[in-house]
Design a protein around this motif. Structure first.
Motif, mmCIF file in Angstrom:
data_model
loop_
_atom_site.group_PDB
_atom_site.id
_atom_site.type_symbol
_atom_site.label_atom_id
_atom_site.label_comp_id
_atom_site.label_asym_id
_atom_site.label_seq_id
_atom_site.Cartn_x
_atom_site.Cartn_y
_atom_site.Cartn_z
ATOM 1 N N ALA A 74 0.957 -1.465 -0.082
ATOM 2 C CA ALA A 74 -0.039 -0.046 0.016
ATOM 3 C C ALA A 74 0.889 1.183 -0.032
ATOM 4 C CB ALA A 74 -0.886 -0.094 1.121
ATOM 5 N N PHE A 75 2.235 1.147 -0.157
ATOM 6 C CA PHE A 75 2.949 2.475 0.277
ATOM 7 C C PHE A 75 2.678 3.611 -0.637
ATOM 8 C CE2 PHE A 75 6.851 2.797 -2.377
ATOM 9 C CZ PHE A 75 6.661 1.550 -3.222
ATOM 10 N N MET A 76 2.467 3.251 -2.243
ATOM 11 C CA MET A 76 2.231 4.429 -3.044
ATOM 12 C C MET A 76 0.801 4.961 -2.937
ATOM 13 S SD MET A 76 4.065 3.915 -6.412
ATOM 14 C CE MET A 76 5.877 3.583 -6.577
ATOM 15 N N PHE A 77 -0.190 3.940 -2.858
ATOM 16 C CA PHE A 77 -1.437 4.539 -2.776
ATOM 17 C C PHE A 77 -1.843 5.190 -1.239
ATOM 18 C CE2 PHE A 77 -6.182 2.868 -1.573
ATOM 19 C CZ PHE A 77 -6.591 3.976 -2.145
ATOM 20 N N TYR A 78 -1.217 4.751 -0.319
ATOM 21 C CA TYR A 78 -1.298 5.529 0.919
ATOM 22 C C TYR A 78 -0.933 6.618 1.020
ATOM 23 C CZ TYR A 78 -1.053 6.207 6.128
ATOM 24 O OH TYR A 78 -1.118 6.449 7.207
ATOM 25 N N SER A 79 0.411 6.917 0.518
ATOM 26 C CA SER A 79 1.042 8.224 0.298
ATOM 27 C C SER A 79 0.221 9.378 -0.499
ATOM 28 C CB SER A 79 2.710 8.250 0.088
ATOM 29 O OG SER A 79 2.711 7.888 -1.358
ATOM 30 N N ASP A 80 -0.313 8.792 -1.595
ATOM 31 C CA ASP A 80 -1.148 9.831 -2.402
ATOM 32 C C ASP A 80 -2.425 9.884 -1.717
ATOM 33 O OD1 ASP A 80 0.733 9.802 -4.242
ATOM 34 O OD2 ASP A 80 -0.292 8.322 -5.804
ATOM 35 N N LEU A 81 -3.275 9.002 -0.955
ATOM 36 C CA LEU A 81 -4.319 9.108 -0.460
ATOM 37 C C LEU A 81 -4.419 10.129 0.635
ATOM 38 C CD1 LEU A 81 -7.344 8.057 -0.723
ATOM 39 C CD2 LEU A 81 -6.900 6.325 0.935
ATOM 40 N N VAL A 82 -3.473 9.960 1.495
ATOM 41 C CA VAL A 82 -3.452 10.689 2.721
ATOM 42 C C VAL A 82 -3.176 12.181 2.525
ATOM 43 C CG1 VAL A 82 -2.927 8.939 4.547
ATOM 44 C CG2 VAL A 82 -0.977 10.326 3.267
ATOM 45 N N ARG A 83 -2.338 12.412 1.213
ATOM 46 C CA ARG A 83 -2.400 13.843 0.727
ATOM 47 C C ARG A 83 -3.525 14.215 0.224
ATOM 48 N NH1 ARG A 83 3.281 13.450 -2.573
ATOM 49 N NH2 ARG A 83 2.774 11.111 -2.417
ATOM 50 N N ALA A 84 -4.493 13.458 -0.403
ATOM 51 C CA ALA A 84 -5.886 14.010 -1.006
ATOM 52 C C ALA A 84 -6.913 14.006 -0.139
ATOM 53 C CB ALA A 84 -6.065 12.821 -2.085
ATOM 54 N N ILE A 85 -6.628 13.714 1.362
ATOM 55 C CA ILE A 85 -7.649 14.012 2.353
ATOM 56 C C ILE A 85 -7.287 14.948 3.138
ATOM 57 C CG2 ILE A 85 -8.662 12.480 4.359
ATOM 58 C CD1 ILE A 85 -7.880 10.139 3.296
ATOM 59 N N GLY A 86 -8.299 15.874 3.095
ATOM 60 C CA GLY A 86 -8.210 17.288 3.957
ATOM 61 C C GLY A 86 -8.714 17.209 5.073
ATOM 62 N N ARG A 87 -8.338 16.117 6.179
ATOM 63 C CA ARG A 87 -8.684 15.823 7.527
ATOM 64 C C ARG A 87 -7.440 15.869 8.328
ATOM 65 N NH1 ARG A 87 -12.964 18.322 7.192
ATOM 66 N NH2 ARG A 87 -14.333 17.644 5.837
ATOM 67 N N ARG A 88 -7.879 15.973 9.620
ATOM 68 C CA ARG A 88 -6.635 15.671 10.323
ATOM 69 C C ARG A 88 -6.237 14.086 10.389
ATOM 70 N NH1 ARG A 88 -4.411 17.953 15.538
ATOM 71 N NH2 ARG A 88 -5.699 20.002 15.055
ATOM 72 N N ILE A 89 -5.141 13.909 10.127
ATOM 73 C CA ILE A 89 -4.743 12.335 10.111
ATOM 74 C C ILE A 89 -3.519 11.982 11.014
ATOM 75 C CG2 ILE A 89 -3.968 10.542 8.224
ATOM 76 C CD1 ILE A 89 -5.469 11.529 6.262
ATOM 77 N N THR A 90 -4.077 11.009 11.616
ATOM 78 C CA THR A 90 -2.601 10.147 12.312
ATOM 79 C C THR A 90 -2.258 9.240 11.499
ATOM 80 O OG1 THR A 90 -3.667 10.770 14.478
ATOM 81 C CG2 THR A 90 -1.797 9.094 14.491
ATOM 82 N N THR A 91 -0.710 9.045 11.078
ATOM 83 C CA THR A 91 -0.469 7.862 10.148
ATOM 84 C C THR A 91 0.171 6.646 11.107
ATOM 85 O OG1 THR A 91 1.590 9.111 10.170
ATOM 86 C CG2 THR A 91 0.009 9.220 8.330
ATOM 87 N N ASP A 92 -0.021 5.369 10.644
ATOM 88 C CA ASP A 92 0.377 4.276 11.269
ATOM 89 C C ASP A 92 0.480 3.140 10.002
ATOM 90 O OD1 ASP A 92 1.903 2.870 12.963
ATOM 91 O OD2 ASP A 92 0.725 2.995 14.463
ATOM 92 N N PHE A 93 1.394 2.151 10.416
ATOM 93 C CA PHE A 93 1.427 1.162 9.475
ATOM 94 C C PHE A 93 1.326 -0.304 10.214
ATOM 95 C CE2 PHE A 93 3.538 5.047 8.058
ATOM 96 C CZ PHE A 93 2.930 5.133 6.563
ATOM 97 N N LEU A 94 1.188 -1.292 9.281
ATOM 98 C CA LEU A 94 1.209 -2.705 9.567
ATOM 99 C C LEU A 94 2.118 -3.152 8.602
ATOM 100 C CD1 LEU A 94 -0.157 -4.786 11.433
ATOM 101 C CD2 LEU A 94 -1.699 -5.070 9.725
ATOM 102 N N VAL A 95 2.785 -3.926 8.949
ATOM 103 C CA VAL A 95 3.968 -4.935 7.960
ATOM 104 C C VAL A 95 3.549 -6.155 8.075
ATOM 105 C CG1 VAL A 95 6.000 -5.230 7.059
ATOM 106 C CG2 VAL A 95 5.734 -3.075 8.074
ATOM 107 N N ALA A 96 2.884 -6.739 7.146
ATOM 108 C CA ALA A 96 2.119 -8.191 7.334
ATOM 109 C C ALA A 96 2.622 -8.830 5.971
ATOM 110 C CB ALA A 96 0.873 -8.170 7.722
ATOM 111 N N SER A 97 2.792 -10.359 6.004
ATOM 112 C CA SER A 97 2.559 -11.157 5.166
ATOM 113 C C SER A 97 1.937 -12.167 5.486
ATOM 114 C CB SER A 97 3.826 -11.576 4.544
ATOM 115 O OG SER A 97 4.707 -12.172 5.789
#
Ligand code: IMP
Ligand code: MG
Length: 173
Positions: free
Chosen positions: A42-65
């Motif tokens: 999700a790294f590319m979609f995530y970074s584009d999407l959070v920049r397109a959201i005009g709300r207060r956002i806290t970011t975090d991640f989960l690395v899983a396989s």
């Protein structure tokens, strides 16, 4: 191995992500979002999407396989877990693609155990016909047919994630 025809161009991706961002901004009016990106895909979609959201956002991640146990269950190996408190938060899970739905479902269940105030899911691509489990996806970029795709974060053996567009991938025969 060949990269086949592009399925979504850079411009199409940008336009669709902007639309999703606007919709999410509207839906979360007055609420703070805890956006959790599921890595690595999700790294590319995530970074584009959070920049397109005009709300207060806290970011975090989960690395899983994940690996499939049987036809209908999957086992998750979590390499890095969410550090934020989830209880009472408005969680938005972000992934690159939903296929059978088994891995997202396993992640979703783990998050629900931690009692978020709400939980929604955003994926850029949806291979709906492959779904093995009924799982609610709130925001979808595009539905695609059952073809293997790479680029925009999606990989084949951990390569091709860096392509800025999405292409059908064919193994040479
Ligand atoms: P699911 O548990 O079957 O929904 O698997 C979803 C995961 O499989 C995604 O997060 C991807 O890592 C991977 N995946 C499924 N389809 C594709 C594809 O077409 N290209 C690259 N990865 C894929
Ligand atoms: Mg993935």
């Amino acid at each position: 191995m060949v990269i086949g025809r592009p399925l979504f161009t850079v411009a199409q991706i940008r336009e669709r992500v902007t639309e999703l961002g606007n919709k999410i901004s509207y839906d979360y009016s007055g609420r703070e979002i805890l956006a959790i990106g599921i890595l690595k895909g999700a790294f590319m979609f995530y970074s584009d999407l959070v920049r397109a959201i005009g709300r207060r956002i806290t970011t975090d991640f989960l690395v899983a396989s994940s690996y499939k146990d049987t036809e209908s269950t999957c086992n998750l190996d979590i390499h890095y877990n969410i550090r934020e408190d989830i209880k009472g938060r408005h969680v938005l899970l972000v992934d690159d693609i939903i296929d059978t739905g088994l891995s997202l479902n396993a992640i979703r269940e783990k998050i629900l155990e931690r009692e978020p105030a709400s939980l929604k899911m955003a994926v850029f691509l949806d291979k709906k016909e492959r779904r093995k489990i009924d799982i609610p996806v709130d925001y979808v970029g595009y539905e695609i047919p059952n073809e293997f795709v790479v680029g925009y974060g999606l990989d084949y053996e951990n390569q091709f994630r860096n392509l800025p567009y999405i292409a059908v991938f064919k193994k040479k025969t």
